[in-house]
Write a protein that holds these residues in place. Structure first.
Motif: not given
Length: 278
Positions: A239-260
């Motif tokens: 989301v846009a970094n327009d608020s404290k809450e939205d900035k918190a949403r953008n601070r994340r770690t994404r783990i991607v499982l890639l099947p062969k």
């Protein structure tokens, strides 16, 4: 000497990120090609179904004519050779259409079933019931997004002790699917960061991804050749970094499982190309 080592580390991390970007781009291109072929064959399927209905109507018409002949003449031998020949050809054509439709539907169903089974399996294994953890599947790839407040302190890349409870569930999924690669992506908000240990948000995102990868390897015995550490910095916000809450949403770690899934896609492509030629 420290500056040289730091420079080499940054270059290595950059190369890793570039390699990961290229791999994701290749996977997305592969998926687009298969999706385009799937759409073409879906159109062919609809056309074939229409042809099947027309043939079925023709068969009904011929059957009625046959019945009328039998009723009028009272003897099956009076059925004209022309009517019998047409009926036989129509039935044979209808059988061929049914076979083509069945093969195409099987291929499409297998693809949908693999994706659905993947979603159910991951959600069952993880068992997450936390708004700060999201699980979803796009184009056969599993994404587990974890808010950074569950993993790190502000501006830090040291993994919290409590975070290992969450990562243990992720590791369980990875261990149950040995043919999957595990890519860890670090994401930040757009607040600039620069200090003695970090140059910018790129640096922070990559270091956080590397920290998670090391935990998965050393604490949960995930084979290192299956792991990828990547940093996205601030450039893929939810989301846009327009608020404290939205900035918190953008601070994340994404783990991607890639099947062969190359072999699976090759099977579907071969089947669909054969049908497209007919």
């Amino acid at each position: 000497m420290k500056r040289v080592i730091l420079g080499l580390s940054v270059v290595a991390l950059g190369l890793t990120s570039c390699g990961t970007q290229k791999k994701i781009a290749e996977l997305e291109t592969k998926n687009k090609e298969v999706q385009d072929l799937l759409n073409t064959c879906t159109i062919k399927l609809n056309s074939t179904l229409a042809e099947k209905q027309a043939l079925a109507n023709q068969v009904d018409y011929l059957k009625q004519n046959t019945s009328d002949l039998i009723s009028n003449v009272g003897n099956l031998t009076m059925l004209s050779s022309k009517g019998a020949e047409n009926l036989e050809k129509s039935l044979e054509s209808l059988k061929e259409k049914d076979l083509k439709i069945s093969r195409l539907q099987d291929a499409i169903t297998k693809k949908d079933s693999v994706t659905l089974a993947l979603v159910r399996s991951v959600k069952k294994e993880v068992g997450f019931d936390d708004p700060d953890i999201q699980v979803n599947v796009e184009k056969g790839v599993v994404y587990i997004s974890i808010a950074d407040k569950l993993l790190f302190k502000t501006a830090s890349w040291d993994v919290n002790t409590n975070a290992k409870n969450v990562l243990a569930k992720v590791a369980k999924i990875a261990q149950s699917k040995p043919d999957f690669e595990v890519m860890v992506e670090g994401h930040t908000d757009n607040v600039p960061i620069k200090n003695a240990t970090m140059r910018d948000n790129w640096d922070l995102s990559v270091k956080r991804a590397a920290s998670i990868v090391q935990v998965l390897q050393h604490d949960f015995n995930i084979a290192p050749e299956r792991l990828v550490a990547a940093g996205r910095g601030q450039y893929q916000p939810l989301v846009a970094n327009d608020s404290k809450e939205d900035k918190a949403r953008n601070r994340r770690t994404r783990i991607v499982l890639l099947p062969k899934i190359d072999q699976f896609y090759d099977m579907i492509e071969k089947e669909m190309k054969e049908l497209a030629k007919q």
